[in-house]
Design a protein around this motif. Structure first.
Motif, short mmCIF file in Angstrom:
data_model
loop_
_atom_site.label_atom_id
_atom_site.label_comp_id
_atom_site.label_asym_id
_atom_site.label_seq_id
_atom_site.Cartn_x
_atom_site.Cartn_y
_atom_site.Cartn_z
N SER A 1 14.59 7.24 7.68
CA SER A 1 13.38 6.34 8.16
C SER A 1 12.20 6.63 7.56
CB SER A 1 13.15 6.43 9.57
OG SER A 1 12.67 7.86 9.97
N LYS A 2 12.15 7.66 6.32
CA LYS A 2 10.93 8.03 5.83
C LYS A 2 11.17 8.02 4.35
CE LYS A 2 8.52 11.09 9.10
NZ LYS A 2 9.77 11.20 10.25
N ILE A 3 12.07 7.29 4.01
CA ILE A 3 12.52 7.61 2.26
C ILE A 3 11.74 6.97 1.53
CG2 ILE A 3 15.10 7.84 2.73
CD1 ILE A 3 15.41 4.85 2.12
N HIS A 4 10.82 5.95 1.92
CA HIS A 4 9.86 5.35 1.16
C HIS A 4 8.92 6.42 0.76
CE1 HIS A 4 12.06 1.91 2.18
NE2 HIS A 4 11.66 1.77 3.29
N LEU A 5 8.42 6.91 1.58
CA LEU A 5 7.35 8.17 1.62
C LEU A 5 7.94 9.04 0.57
CD1 LEU A 5 4.66 9.10 2.78
CD2 LEU A 5 6.11 10.10 4.25
#
Ligand code: RE
Length: 372
Positions: A59-63
């Protein structure tokens, strides 16, 4: 110096008068320093999280992508998600993206069912980061392996060697956009080659190689074409087999494409209408001359594809055999890792599992699997 570098995009727009269509993928040589960074990030993430499917991670891969990936790669992928112009081929080859330890990888399993995903964990983190940079969300499709995780090992299977699937080998895998029989097919696909000792060329075919669409192509925007489910399935009922779609969609001049040569033209059970088949054959007559098959992936190379612009496939091969000094000798069988992603989980919510917005349960053109 410039804090914000302009991309090539602006220059390309200025030069757009003298335009020649893109005929092959953009090929990027990853520098040793970039490869180092990528491997280090993969190892770090594999230590911090058990698996690339860990919800906190995914859920945080963009970051994580924007924080940790080499900036040049992030910029390229970020541009890839917004550029649908006449210059955009729709595929990027990253040569030497990862360093594959062949010994640690061990012998290629007999089929995908026997994959040891623990050995592939670091590649799962790296692939998902690249999708994250688009930004796009890795997803899995129930129609392929009943989900089977967000990354699939693609391995030639001796029992399926004549099939038009990832497990095939002995027949050419015709160019296709992935899951052309779904409305909610992948937006982006990564194909990471762990080994390709057989030296099988990959085939790519971009709708942009035709240049701008002319009136000849109008017929391909009509919703009159069938596409059966892929070679893993038999056509079981008339209802799902009768759904019709267009081949081209989106912008009329610079469109997107949904196309599977094997299933829509060469599958004798598909029963296109005479008009649809005539259009498909004249389209294929042009398209087949635009296929790019000069690239032979090496261990560690990745092909990253916009699944709305560019189709993929490969030539036939004999798994586990390579040619050396004119002689045919044994080798480790081919192994590739595929990951697919959607840019929005919101737009696909009507076809995702009630408890898992990353699991797409569309079976065939809007029909859903009944998983209750
Ligand atoms: Re595929």
């Amino acid at each position: 110096h410039n804090q914000i570098n302009k991309t090539n995009h602006d220059e390309l727009l200025i030069n757009s008068n003298a335009h020649t269509p893109p005929m092959g993928p953009l090929i990027i040589e990853i520098t040793p320093k970039e490869q180092n960074t990528i491997m280090r990030v993969g190892r770090l993430l594999a230590q911090a999280f058990d698996s690339y499917e860990d919800f906190d991670y995914i859920s945080k891969i963009h970051l994580y992508a924007f924080q940790f990936l080499p900036e040049r790669i992030t910029r390229l992928l970020n541009n890839f998600s917004t550029d649908f112009s006449q210059n955009q081929y729709g595929a990027i080859v990253f040569r030497g993206l990862v360093d594959v330890d062949q010994e640690a990888l061990g012998t290629t399993p007999p089929n995908w069912q026997n994959t040891d995903y623990k050995k592939l964990n670091i590649y799962g983190f790296i692939c998902s980061l690249l999708h994250g940079a688009i930004p796009s969300k890795p997803v899995q499709y129930f129609v392929q392996r009943k989900g089977g995780g967000i990354m699939h090992a693609i391995i030639p299977d001796a029992n399926m060697d004549y099939s038009q699937t990832g497990s095939g080998s002995k027949t050419d895998l015709f160019v296709h956009t992935e899951d052309a029989f779904l409305y909610n097919q992948a937006d982006f696909i990564s194909l990471l080659y762990l080994r390709n000792e057989e030296e099988v060329p990959s085939a790519l075919y971009s709708i942009r190689s035709h240049g701008a669409m002319d009136n000849d192509m109008d017929a391909l925007f009509e919703e009159i074409y069938k596409c059966p489910k892929d070679g893993n399935y038999t056509i079981e009922n008339e209802k799902t087999n009768s759904k019709l779609t267009s081949i081209l969609y989106g912008n009329r001049k610079w469109p997107f494409m949904r196309f599977d040569a094997a299933e829509q033209i060469f599958n004798e059970k598909v029963e296109q209408s005479p008009k649809a088949m005539k259009n498909l054959l004249s389209f294929w007559d042009k398209a087949k001359n635009l296929i790019y098959d000069k690239f032979i992936p090496d261990s560690g190379d990745m092909i990253f594809v916009n699944n709305h612009l560019c189709a993929h496939g490969r030539n036939s091969f004999v798994a586990g055999q390579k040619r050396k000094n004119g002689k045919i000798i044994q080798c480790e069988r081919r192994q590739m890792l595929r990951m697919m992603s959607k840019t929005s989980l919101i737009n696909i919510r009507h076809v995702t599992h009630i408890n898992d917005p990353y699991l797409i349960i569309e079976e065939h053109y809007g029909d859903l699997f009944d998983l209750e």
